[in-house]
Write an enzyme that holds these catalytic residues in place. Structure first.
Site, PDB file in Angstrom:
ATOM      1  N   CYS A 219      15.950  14.152 -18.392  1.00  0.00           N
ATOM      2  CA  CYS A 219      16.501  13.036 -17.404  1.00  0.00           C
ATOM      3  C   CYS A 219      16.960  11.772 -18.039  1.00  0.00           C
ATOM      4  CB  CYS A 219      15.145  12.502 -16.554  1.00  0.00           C
ATOM      5  SG  CYS A 219      13.860  11.648 -16.971  1.00  0.00           S
TER       6      CYS A 219
ATOM      7  N   GLN B   8      -1.526   3.888  14.701  1.00  0.00           N
ATOM      8  CA  GLN B   8      -0.518   2.812  14.517  1.00  0.00           C
ATOM      9  C   GLN B   8       0.092   2.335  16.144  1.00  0.00           C
ATOM     10  OE1 GLN B   8       2.862   4.219  12.328  1.00  0.00           O
ATOM     11  NE2 GLN B   8       1.383   4.414  10.589  1.00  0.00           N
TER      12      GLN B   8
ATOM     13  N   LEU C  45       1.011  -1.186  -0.191  1.00  0.00           N
ATOM     14  CA  LEU C  45       0.061   0.077  -0.189  1.00  0.00           C
ATOM     15  C   LEU C  45       0.872   1.173   0.061  1.00  0.00           C
ATOM     16  CD1 LEU C  45      -1.841  -2.389   0.948  1.00  0.00           C
ATOM     17  CD2 LEU C  45      -3.172  -0.632   2.470  1.00  0.00           C
ATOM     18  N   MET C  46       0.823   1.951  -1.109  1.00  0.00           N
ATOM     19  CA  MET C  46       1.898   2.995  -1.586  1.00  0.00           C
ATOM     20  C   MET C  46       1.161   4.464  -1.248  1.00  0.00           C
ATOM     21  SD  MET C  46       5.065   2.325  -2.369  1.00  0.00           S
ATOM     22  CE  MET C  46       5.386   3.468  -3.413  1.00  0.00           C
TER      23      MET C  46
END
Length: 484
Positions: A457, A298, A185-186
């Site tokens: 880039c 948490q 989960l980003m």
């Protein structure tokens, strides 16, 4: 150039069939990671190490090969070596002198020999003979086996001699493709990117799941860092980037859930959605970047309640990590600058968030939530291979690429400052400015709007992402510079 790849030590204690399977997978991964640099690359060996041989001679390509192998899971370290047919002790001495004589004058040194096969001498006899002769003939100050300034290293395998030139450390772990798959989960911050790296480093194929709370800039930023992680540490395997639109879910939580319970319930909704995605993709576990009590959701009681939303295994690689250690790791692996400048959208803010959520209270609050909204979000989830995230940005905006910069145009080098320092972009007659990717979106509006800007880039990935974002914000004077 010839390399000897030493596999992750934990691989060598596996049963013979498993060991061979892991090493075959590692050989396959090395070929995949390096094939664009050398299509004729040879990777051989199946037991305790691998030999990699390339005919490429360009220093830039060789440096890139070494950099990629340093980031390939399954490799403990690898050696640059010079190979010779094995002769007698005098011949071994001459080969060592050829490569080490210039390093020994005035130095304390040691000779290290590793040997496999049947020979008329032992490893210790080689070390004593070569060491004694080098001390007499090369002006060395002395010998120290415990604290040498120079190590003369060699490996003997059957009838082959390898004189070691240099050792490079890699990241260890198991080869990607040999173990199971995970879905991380980003959010794009320090924690989730480091958690993703930890699972990739261990050898777990890691897919990326992003819950879009309403910010397009945030989604682009997470795409960018996910692509970076995959390209640097996991490009031997194709994985997916999943974006789940969570705006309606957030709106429902804001309208129906008590303020103090919002954070826990949002996390439970994310786990439910991620579980459905993982089941669809036949993925074995979820990964989050949570650490004990780093934020209110948490705490141990809250994590227990959050986990009860799914029957799937939830891995938390950072659970006992300190924040500074996480930041230090992010800096080392290259995700810190992404995280520091990640656009954020926070739609659920609890004024007094609970730190001891109770299951009965959470169940009550969730009964007020319309689960059809979560189903709609899952139906609209978008899955795309990570190597194609650029192509999926949307056809409504065309990002133009140019091969040559013209007089009057300004090339913006958006690479990381360290990359610019290592390989500065120089274009005769063209103005080149260094403007790091993480500062581009905020500082672009300060630039002269009457000039044309070409974003540059190394790979063209970040430049296309940022060009797309700037064009979508109404800046029409942006193109991507991709020199031939």
């Amino acid at each position: 150039m010839k390399l000897i790849v030493k596999v992750f030590p934990e691989i060598t204690i596996k049963s013979p069939p498993v060991r061979k399977r892991f090493i075959r997978q590692l050989a396959k991964n090395i070929r995949t990671v390096l094939r664009d640099l050398d299509p004729e690359l040879a990777v051989t060996g199946v037991w305790d190490n691998l030999e990699v041989e390339t005919a490429v001679e360009k220093p830039r390509l060789l440096r890139e090969m070494i950099e990629r192998l340093c980031c390939t899971p399954g490799i403990a370290h690898f050696l640059e070596v010079h190979e010779y047919p094995l002769g007698d002790l005098d011949d071994i001495l001459e080969k060592c002198k050829r490569h080490y004589a210039g390093q020994l004058p005035g130095k304390i040194f040691a000779v290290r020999c590793k040997r496999a096969g049947r020979h008329p001498f032992t490893s210790m006899e080689v070390e004593r003979y070569v060491g004694g002769c080098l001390r007499q003939q090369c002006g060395a100050a002395g010998v120290s086996l415990s604290a040498p300034e120079v190590e003369v290293r060699m490996e003997i395998r059957d009838q082959r001699l390898f004189v070691v030139h240099r050792q490079h450390d890699s990241i260890g772990g198991y080869p990607l493709g040999a173990l199971e798959q995970t879905l991380v989960l980003m959010s794009g911050g320090f924690d989730s990117t480091v958690a993703a790296f930890q699972t990739m480093r261990r050898g777990l194929m890691t897919h990326f799941c992003f819950f879009n709370l309403g910010g397009r800039a945030h989604e682009l930023g997470v795409m960018e860092v996910a692509h970076y992680l995959w390209q640097k540490y996991g490009s031997s395997q194709r994985v997916l980037f999943v974006s789940v639109p969570f705006e309606e879910v957030v709106g429902e939580i804001l309208g129906k859930v008590d303020n103090s319970q919002m954070g826990v319930i949002l996390k439970r909704m994310m786990l439910r959605a991620a579980t459905r995605v993982a089941e669809r993709l036949k993925i074995d576990a979820l990964v989050t970047g949570e650490a004990i009590s780093q934020v209110s959701s948490q705490t141990l009681p809250n994590l227990s309640v959050i986990d009860s939303a799914t029957d799937m295994l939830v891995l938390r690689p950072l659970i006992a990590s300190h924040k500074q250690d996480i930041i230090d790791t992010a800096t080392r692996i290259g995700t810190a600058e992404f995280a520091r400048h990640m656009p954020e959208y926070c739609g659920v803010i609890s004024v007094n968030p609970t730190t001891r959520a109770r299951r009965d209270r959470i169940d009550y609050e969730e009964r007020q939530f319309d689960m059809a909204i979560l189903e709609r979000a899952l139906e609209r989830a978008h899955l795309v291979p990570i190597d194609r995230v650029i192509d999926e940005l949307g056809e409504e905006i065309c990002v133009e690429e140019v091969r040559e910069a013209l007089a009057g145009q300004i090339v913006l080098d958006i690479r990381h400052p360290e990359a610019v320092e290592d390989g500065p972009l120089e274009l005769p007659g063209i103005e080149v400015r260094a403007l790091p990717f993480y500062a581009l979106n905020n500082r672009f509006k300060e630039l002269d709007s009457n000039r044309q800007y070409l974003l540059y880039c190394d790979k063209g990935v970040m430049s296309r992402l940022h060009a797309h974002h700037l064009l979508s914000e109404g800046h029409a004077n942006v193109r991507v510079y991709r020199p031939a």
